[in-house]
Structure formats: C-alpha cells, structure tokens
Design a protein around this motif. Sequence first.
Motif, PDB file in Angstrom:
ATOM      1  N   ARG A 252       3.137   6.347 -21.028  1.00  0.00           N
ATOM      2  CA  ARG A 252       2.244   7.255 -20.291  1.00  0.00           C
ATOM      3  C   ARG A 252       2.972   7.772 -19.054  1.00  0.00           C
ATOM      4  O   ARG A 252       2.565   7.541 -17.917  1.00  0.00           O
ATOM      5  CB  ARG A 252       0.956   6.526 -19.937  1.00  0.00           C
ATOM      6  CG  ARG A 252       0.287   5.936 -21.165  1.00  0.00           C
ATOM      7  CD  ARG A 252      -0.956   5.165 -20.844  1.00  0.00           C
ATOM      8  NE  ARG A 252      -2.103   6.058 -20.859  1.00  0.00           N
ATOM      9  CZ  ARG A 252      -3.361   5.634 -20.826  1.00  0.00           C
ATOM     10  NH1 ARG A 252      -3.612   4.363 -20.746  1.00  0.00           N
ATOM     11  NH2 ARG A 252      -4.352   6.487 -20.852  1.00  0.00           N
ATOM     12  N   PHE A 253       4.056   8.495 -19.314  1.00  0.00           N
ATOM     13  CA  PHE A 253       4.980   8.929 -18.257  1.00  0.00           C
ATOM     14  C   PHE A 253       4.330   9.890 -17.258  1.00  0.00           C
ATOM     15  O   PHE A 253       4.824  10.076 -16.152  1.00  0.00           O
ATOM     16  CB  PHE A 253       6.223   9.583 -18.883  1.00  0.00           C
ATOM     17  CG  PHE A 253       5.947  10.894 -19.579  1.00  0.00           C
ATOM     18  CD1 PHE A 253       6.094  12.094 -18.896  1.00  0.00           C
ATOM     19  CD2 PHE A 253       5.522  10.925 -20.907  1.00  0.00           C
ATOM     20  CE1 PHE A 253       5.832  13.313 -19.524  1.00  0.00           C
ATOM     21  CE2 PHE A 253       5.255  12.140 -21.537  1.00  0.00           C
ATOM     22  CZ  PHE A 253       5.409  13.330 -20.846  1.00  0.00           C
ATOM     23  N   TRP A 254       3.216  10.530 -17.672  1.00  0.00           N
ATOM     24  CA  TRP A 254       2.554  11.496 -16.793  1.00  0.00           C
ATOM     25  C   TRP A 254       1.724  10.814 -15.715  1.00  0.00           C
ATOM     26  O   TRP A 254       1.259  11.454 -14.782  1.00  0.00           O
ATOM     27  CB  TRP A 254       1.671  12.429 -17.619  1.00  0.00           C
ATOM     28  CG  TRP A 254       0.628  11.700 -18.426  1.00  0.00           C
ATOM     29  CD1 TRP A 254      -0.633  11.368 -18.047  1.00  0.00           C
ATOM     30  CD2 TRP A 254       0.793  11.176 -19.755  1.00  0.00           C
ATOM     31  NE1 TRP A 254      -1.272  10.676 -19.040  1.00  0.00           N
ATOM     32  CE2 TRP A 254      -0.422  10.552 -20.112  1.00  0.00           C
ATOM     33  CE3 TRP A 254       1.849  11.182 -20.676  1.00  0.00           C
ATOM     34  CZ2 TRP A 254      -0.605   9.927 -21.351  1.00  0.00           C
ATOM     35  CZ3 TRP A 254       1.667  10.576 -21.907  1.00  0.00           C
ATOM     36  CH2 TRP A 254       0.451   9.954 -22.239  1.00  0.00           C
ATOM     37  N   GLN A 255       1.531   9.486 -15.869  1.00  0.00           N
ATOM     38  CA  GLN A 255       0.772   8.751 -14.853  1.00  0.00           C
ATOM     39  C   GLN A 255       1.721   8.087 -13.867  1.00  0.00           C
ATOM     40  O   GLN A 255       2.876   7.810 -14.186  1.00  0.00           O
ATOM     41  CB  GLN A 255      -0.090   7.671 -15.517  1.00  0.00           C
ATOM     42  CG  GLN A 255      -1.224   8.245 -16.358  1.00  0.00           C
ATOM     43  CD  GLN A 255      -2.119   7.142 -16.914  1.00  0.00           C
ATOM     44  OE1 GLN A 255      -1.676   6.020 -17.112  1.00  0.00           O
ATOM     45  NE2 GLN A 255      -3.368   7.473 -17.172  1.00  0.00           N
ATOM     46  N   GLU A 256       1.215   7.797 -12.704  1.00  0.00           N
ATOM     47  CA  GLU A 256       2.004   7.085 -11.703  1.00  0.00           C
ATOM     48  C   GLU A 256       2.227   5.656 -12.188  1.00  0.00           C
ATOM     49  O   GLU A 256       1.274   4.950 -12.502  1.00  0.00           O
ATOM     50  CB  GLU A 256       1.247   7.065 -10.363  1.00  0.00           C
ATOM     51  CG  GLU A 256       2.080   6.630  -9.172  1.00  0.00           C
ATOM     52  CD  GLU A 256       3.256   7.562  -8.882  1.00  0.00           C
ATOM     53  OE1 GLU A 256       4.367   7.049  -8.726  1.00  0.00           O
ATOM     54  OE2 GLU A 256       3.051   8.794  -8.835  1.00  0.00           O
ATOM     55  N   GLY A 257       3.480   5.249 -12.313  1.00  0.00           N
ATOM     56  CA  GLY A 257       3.803   3.901 -12.799  1.00  0.00           C
ATOM     57  C   GLY A 257       3.392   2.821 -11.813  1.00  0.00           C
ATOM     58  O   GLY A 257       3.186   3.081 -10.633  1.00  0.00           O
TER      59      GLY A 257
END
Length: 266
Positions: A252-257
């Motif tokens: 889920r690279f579009w979310q803040e890790g």
Amino acid sequence: MGHQGTRHERRISSVFLGIFAVMAVTGWAVWTGYSTSAGLAVFLFVTSAWIVSLCLHEYAHARTALHGGDLTVGAKGYLTLNPLKYTHALLSIVLPVLFVILGGIGLPGGAVFIERDRIRGRWKHSLISAAGPLTNVAFAIVCTAPFWLDALEGVPLAFRYALGFLAMLQVTAAILNFLPVPGLDGYGVIEPWLSYRVRREVEPLAPFGLIAVFALLWIPQVNAVFFDAVDGVLSALGVSDLETYCGRDLYRFWQEGSGVCEVPQD
C-alpha cells in the motif's frame, strides 16, 4: 481438424502470458531494487502474482472437470488461462484485486461454469470443487518455501516481505474457499453427499454465501478468530507477523508507512 481444435482450446492465452510477464519483470525489480519505489514494484508484483493465482485456481476447476467428463470447458476457453473467458470477469478478477488493494484479503472469485450434469460420481464433483482452493494451498507453499526451508539468506528484504504478503493472500483465499458455505468451493465439496431435499433448500442461498461471509468478517471478534487462524498457518510455514505486516505496508505504497518496515534502497 478436431485435434487442431483441441490443441487450440488448450493453448495458453497471450493475456495470461502478459500478466505472467508483468509478474516476472516486477519480481525482478523487487529483488534487485531496480525500481525507484520499492512499494510500487511490490504492488505490481503482488497484484500480478495474485491474478496469476486466480487464473490457476479456475484452471484447476476446469481441468478437473474435463477429466471428470465435462468436455465443454475447452470450447468455453477455460483451459487457456485467459481470465477474460470467465463467466464473470468482474467477480472473478476485478473484485478480488479490489479486495486485496482495499483490505489486504484474498477474496475467492466465482468464475468457471461447469456443466455438472455431464459428470458422474460424487467423488468427481467433490474433487472439481476442491481443485481450486488446493491450488491456493500449493501457491502458498511455494511462496513460503524460502521461509520453511530456512533459505532466506541473500533474499532481499522487500522481496521477502512481498512473498510474506502474497502467501497471506493465498492462505486467506484457501481458508475462505474451503468454508462449507453455499456459493463457495467448500460447500461444493460436501454438496454431492447431501440429500436432494437439503440441496434444493440451500440452492437459493448460493449467491449470498460470499456476501454473508464478508459481513461476518466485519464483526471484530469473528475477524480476530479468522486472522488468528491465518497467522497460525503462516507461522507454521515459517512466516512471521512482521513479514506479512511489512509486505502489506509496502504494497500500500500510496499510504504513509509506519516506519517499521524501512527497506534499504540501492
């Protein structure tokens, strides 16, 4: 001529080969760290690998049905591994991919239409239904091989996390599919052994089986029991909670890790 037709019916489709090529190239990108975004590479690798597993799941149903006596599966294109040939491409591919993107869960898709009246014998019917989820089991075993073989040395972190998350999708799909709920493969396994009266009463419920299962999964207690079972299976295969968590985090690279799963870039 008939032989030519049969061979044509079983030729692997260019659509499937294209998806497989995406899986291979993005898998290489994850392994080498070639991509500037590890998350994007993991997303493309896991999504394409998940679609490949969906195609193999449906192929397993169709191939077992062919050997069971339904010779129509070839003409329907089910033996070409082309996901566009399924009875409902939306249910079979789009919805399962959306569920992975939104919820990180392996949704079993309903797809190939088997002409059951052509098949004789209860065991054959049960085996046709079991063949799909058994493919997910096999896929999970292959994905987790580096873990349970203790062969992770030299495997890049991002690739390891991606495999952990992909294995989790296969395990969730296998467990959900094996539930003896109308509309799911697990019910298809036991259905031939039920009385005609029970089968007739249950038949109208089939379209709602999967919806009911997902409604139940929204209940926190049920969700906790389900994912405890998934974690237990993955743990037995050598995959830790951290690895599946970090795989989902990268995917889920579009979310803040969370910062827990930093992957070193070359």
